[in-house]
Write a protein that holds these residues in place. Structure first.
Motif, mmCIF file in Angstrom:
data_model
loop_
_atom_site.group_PDB
_atom_site.id
_atom_site.type_symbol
_atom_site.label_atom_id
_atom_site.label_comp_id
_atom_site.label_asym_id
_atom_site.label_seq_id
_atom_site.Cartn_x
_atom_site.Cartn_y
_atom_site.Cartn_z
ATOM 1 N N ILE A 23 0.847 -1.200 0.000
ATOM 2 C CA ILE A 23 0.000 0.000 0.000
ATOM 3 C C ILE A 23 0.880 1.246 0.000
ATOM 4 C CG2 ILE A 23 -1.584 1.365 1.439
ATOM 5 C CD1 ILE A 23 -2.958 -1.339 2.156
ATOM 6 N N LYS A 24 1.915 1.240 0.837
ATOM 7 C CA LYS A 24 2.834 2.375 0.894
ATOM 8 C C LYS A 24 3.570 2.546 -0.442
ATOM 9 C CE LYS A 24 6.735 4.169 3.521
ATOM 10 N NZ LYS A 24 8.118 3.783 3.408
ATOM 11 N N ALA A 25 4.019 1.441 -1.034
ATOM 12 C CA ALA A 25 4.731 1.501 -2.324
ATOM 13 C C ALA A 25 3.829 2.065 -3.415
ATOM 14 C CB ALA A 25 5.227 0.112 -2.714
ATOM 15 N N GLN A 26 2.585 1.622 -3.429
ATOM 16 C CA GLN A 26 1.656 2.118 -4.441
ATOM 17 C C GLN A 26 1.374 3.600 -4.245
ATOM 18 O OE1 GLN A 26 -1.094 -0.282 -6.216
ATOM 19 N NE2 GLN A 26 -2.753 1.194 -6.228
ATOM 20 N N ARG A 27 1.190 4.014 -3.011
ATOM 21 C CA ARG A 27 0.908 5.420 -2.717
ATOM 22 C C ARG A 27 2.063 6.309 -3.165
ATOM 23 N NH1 ARG A 27 -3.394 8.604 -2.020
ATOM 24 N NH2 ARG A 27 -2.570 10.615 -1.460
ATOM 25 N N GLU A 28 3.288 5.903 -2.833
ATOM 26 C CA GLU A 28 4.468 6.685 -3.221
ATOM 27 C C GLU A 28 4.602 6.759 -4.742
ATOM 28 O OE1 GLU A 28 7.725 4.846 -1.123
ATOM 29 O OE2 GLU A 28 7.115 5.735 0.794
ATOM 30 N N THR A 29 4.320 5.659 -5.419
ATOM 31 C CA THR A 29 4.381 5.664 -6.884
ATOM 32 C C THR A 29 3.328 6.592 -7.462
ATOM 33 O OG1 THR A 29 5.163 3.367 -6.855
ATOM 34 C CG2 THR A 29 4.349 4.218 -8.954
ATOM 35 N N ALA A 30 2.112 6.533 -6.931
ATOM 36 C CA ALA A 30 1.021 7.392 -7.420
ATOM 37 C C ALA A 30 1.363 8.870 -7.234
ATOM 38 C CB ALA A 30 -0.278 7.052 -6.702
ATOM 39 N N GLU A 31 1.957 9.202 -6.106
ATOM 40 C CA GLU A 31 2.333 10.596 -5.865
ATOM 41 C C GLU A 31 3.407 11.060 -6.852
ATOM 42 O OE1 GLU A 31 3.259 10.512 -1.687
ATOM 43 O OE2 GLU A 31 1.138 10.630 -1.120
ATOM 44 N N ASP A 50 -3.782 22.323 -11.040
ATOM 45 C CA ASP A 50 -4.220 22.178 -9.650
ATOM 46 C C ASP A 50 -5.284 21.094 -9.484
ATOM 47 O OD1 ASP A 50 -2.482 24.222 -9.007
ATOM 48 O OD2 ASP A 50 -4.059 25.762 -8.876
ATOM 49 N N SER A 51 -5.963 20.736 -10.566
ATOM 50 C CA SER A 51 -7.034 19.737 -10.471
ATOM 51 C C SER A 51 -6.518 18.300 -10.519
ATOM 52 C CB SER A 51 -8.046 19.956 -11.604
ATOM 53 O OG SER A 51 -7.530 19.468 -12.837
ATOM 54 N N ILE A 52 -5.259 18.100 -10.839
ATOM 55 C CA ILE A 52 -4.694 16.746 -10.944
ATOM 56 C C ILE A 52 -4.439 16.235 -9.525
ATOM 57 C CG2 ILE A 52 -2.782 15.357 -11.830
ATOM 58 C CD1 ILE A 52 -2.591 17.518 -14.107
ATOM 59 N N GLN A 53 -5.137 15.160 -9.166
ATOM 60 C CA GLN A 53 -5.161 14.687 -7.787
ATOM 61 C C GLN A 53 -4.792 13.215 -7.675
ATOM 62 O OE1 GLN A 53 -9.003 15.687 -5.932
ATOM 63 N NE2 GLN A 53 -9.414 16.936 -7.736
ATOM 64 N N VAL A 54 -4.501 12.804 -6.449
ATOM 65 C CA VAL A 54 -4.270 11.399 -6.121
ATOM 66 C C VAL A 54 -5.347 11.011 -5.114
ATOM 67 C CG1 VAL A 54 -2.664 9.714 -5.149
ATOM 68 C CG2 VAL A 54 -1.782 11.650 -6.461
ATOM 69 N N SER A 55 -6.068 9.938 -5.408
ATOM 70 C CA SER A 55 -7.119 9.486 -4.493
ATOM 71 C C SER A 55 -6.485 8.787 -3.288
ATOM 72 C CB SER A 55 -8.061 8.517 -5.206
ATOM 73 O OG SER A 55 -7.413 7.267 -5.429
ATOM 74 N N ILE A 64 -5.357 -3.527 -4.342
ATOM 75 C CA ILE A 64 -4.912 -2.235 -3.818
ATOM 76 C C ILE A 64 -5.073 -1.228 -4.949
ATOM 77 C CG2 ILE A 64 -2.975 -0.925 -2.880
ATOM 78 C CD1 ILE A 64 -1.872 -3.674 -1.872
ATOM 79 N N LYS A 65 -5.773 -0.138 -4.667
ATOM 80 C CA LYS A 65 -6.131 0.792 -5.734
ATOM 81 C C LYS A 65 -5.861 2.237 -5.328
ATOM 82 C CE LYS A 65 -10.103 1.824 -8.660
ATOM 83 N NZ LYS A 65 -11.484 1.500 -8.951
ATOM 84 N N THR A 66 -5.228 2.978 -6.233
ATOM 85 C CA THR A 66 -5.020 4.415 -6.088
ATOM 86 C C THR A 66 -5.244 5.033 -7.462
ATOM 87 O OG1 THR A 66 -3.251 3.944 -4.510
ATOM 88 C CG2 THR A 66 -3.418 6.200 -5.298
#
Length: 168
Positions: A23-31, A50-55, A64-66
């Motif tokens: 989960i942490k690896a996926q989050r860091e990659t998404a960011e 500014d509208s480009i976001q990470v869920s 595991i989804k982001t």
């Protein structure tokens, strides 16, 4: 030597630890992907950037989804990100105002937009039957999503490998 019960506990502990690391690896990659999408866009501020976001990163049904996304739409309801990524005009993947005769006769290169519908100047102003219109021109694609994703595939693989290594 461990018995089956002890091995089961060890396996359960490893599974829980691995899940947290993934989960942490996926989050860091998404960011990082979010940052790279904006980098490939070419500017880091403004309504669209500014509208480009990470869920939030979630685990549901074993997945595991982001999401990295933008939900910014034009006044007509078209996704701005798709229009920038794919362009407008004949090669656009996103439908747009191109149903008018002017657009078709110009070979999908320009169309008219009433000035009152746009919050900033977008081109030359022409007067048609007493109404002011902007002459809107086709925009070339400016890919920024796909290059960011392609750029970060190796990062994702490294982050997953590191998560497995750390969970052991």
């Amino acid at each position: 030597m461990k018995n089956i019960k002890e091995l089961g506990k060890d396996l359960g502990s490893f599974q829980k630890k691995l899940e947290q690391k993934l989960i942490k690896a996926q989050r860091e990659t998404a960011e990082q992907i979010q940052k790279d999408v904006i980098k490939h866009l070419g500017h880091s501020s403004g309504k669209y950037a500014d509208s480009i976001q990470v869920s939030d990163t979630e685990k549901k049904d074993g997945v595991i989804k982001t999401n990295i996304y933008t939900d910014l739409k034009s006044k007509d309801g078209y996704f701005i990100g798709r229009m920038i990524e794919n362009g407008t005009g004949i090669y656009a993947l996103e439908p747009h105002i191109g149903h008018t005769n002017t657009f078709k006769m110009s070979e999908y290169q320009y169309w008219y937009v009433p000035t009152e519908e746009v919050d900033r100047p977008i081109g030359k102003v022409v007067l048609i039957d007493g109404v002011e219109f902007y002459v809107a021109k086709a925009q070339k694609p400016k890919p920024h999503w796909k290059p960011a994703l392609e750029e970060d595939i190796e990062l994702y693989k490294r982050n997953i490998a590191q998560a497995i290594k750390e969970a052991k």
